[in-house]
Write an enzyme that holds these catalytic residues in place. Structure first.
Site, PDB file in Angstrom:
ATOM      1  N   ASP A 246     -11.454  15.794 -20.262  1.00 49.98           N
ATOM      2  CA  ASP A 246     -10.014  16.011 -20.309  1.00 49.98           C
ATOM      3  C   ASP A 246      -9.338  14.890 -21.076  1.00 49.98           C
ATOM      4  OD1 ASP A 246     -10.087  18.329 -18.781  1.00 49.98           O
ATOM      5  OD2 ASP A 246      -9.932  17.232 -16.891  1.00 49.98           O
TER       6      ASP A 246
ATOM      7  N   TYR B 231     -18.600   9.471 -10.350  1.00 49.64           N
ATOM      8  CA  TYR B 231     -17.156   9.480 -10.201  1.00 49.64           C
ATOM      9  C   TYR B 231     -16.724   8.374  -9.258  1.00 49.64           C
ATOM     10  CZ  TYR B 231     -17.275  14.122 -12.296  1.00 49.64           C
ATOM     11  OH  TYR B 231     -17.460  15.173 -13.149  1.00 49.64           O
TER      12      TYR B 231
END
Length: 181
Positions: A71, A137
């Site tokens: 993104d 993450y």
């Protein structure tokens, strides 16, 4: 014949896309809405990386092949994301990878490393291997319950055990994606 360069990149800002995006209104033909650039965003990881290579090689054009997508508002930290830069119809084939790397790395948005010449086959390998890449993450977790030292120890003892997380569509992309788990 194209010239292919394999490397890794890191992205340190949340304001640039991985690749060039044509203007959504004019589809890249240049209009007032995009300040006659033909682009949705002023710059991209692709353009920052490609520029010194295009200048050195006098190539007509380039294609950027990244291992997966990201993104626009995501960072790419850690070891970096592998990429192959394809320089199309270069007039100069002997280029200095270290010089190009130094030029790219002078900016504070994108850094590149581990550059080497490669061949066309590496693009397919890059694309297929990115589908099975492990991702790491980092997240901020909020809890309505108090978290104590024993809870933290229990989590640390899990080590690399598989933990399944059910994630709702993140707020930062909710305006363009379906809200689902």
């Amino acid at each position: 014949k194209s010239l292919y360069i394999l490397g890794k990149y890191n992205k340190f800002v949340r304001t640039i896309p991985q690749t060039k995006w044509p203007c959504t209104i004019c589809k890249g033909r240049k209009c007032e809405s995009c300040d006659f650039t033909g682009k949705q965003y002023k710059e991209s990881v692709e353009e920052i990386i490609a520029q010194p290579f295009l200048e050195q090689s006098l190539a007509n054009d380039e294609s950027f092949h990244g291992a997966g997508r990201e993104d626009i508002d995501a960072l790419m930290l850690g070891e970096g994301r592998p990429f192959v830069l394809e320089l199309k119809r270069p007039k100069i084939r002997k280029i200095d990878l270290m010089t190009a790397e130094e030029i790219v790395n002078k900016n504070d948005k994108v850094k590149i490393s581990k550059l080497q010449f490669t061949d066309k086959k590496s693009i397919k390998l890059l694309k297929t291997s990115s589908e099975n890449t492990k991702k790491h993450y980092r997240a901020t977790v909020k809890s309505t319950d108090e978290i104590n030292t024993s809870d933290i120890e229990r989590l640390n003892n899990l080590g690399s055990s598989l933990i399944t997380l059910n994630q709702r569509t993140p707020n930062r992309v909710a305006h363009r994606r379906a809200d689902k788990i």
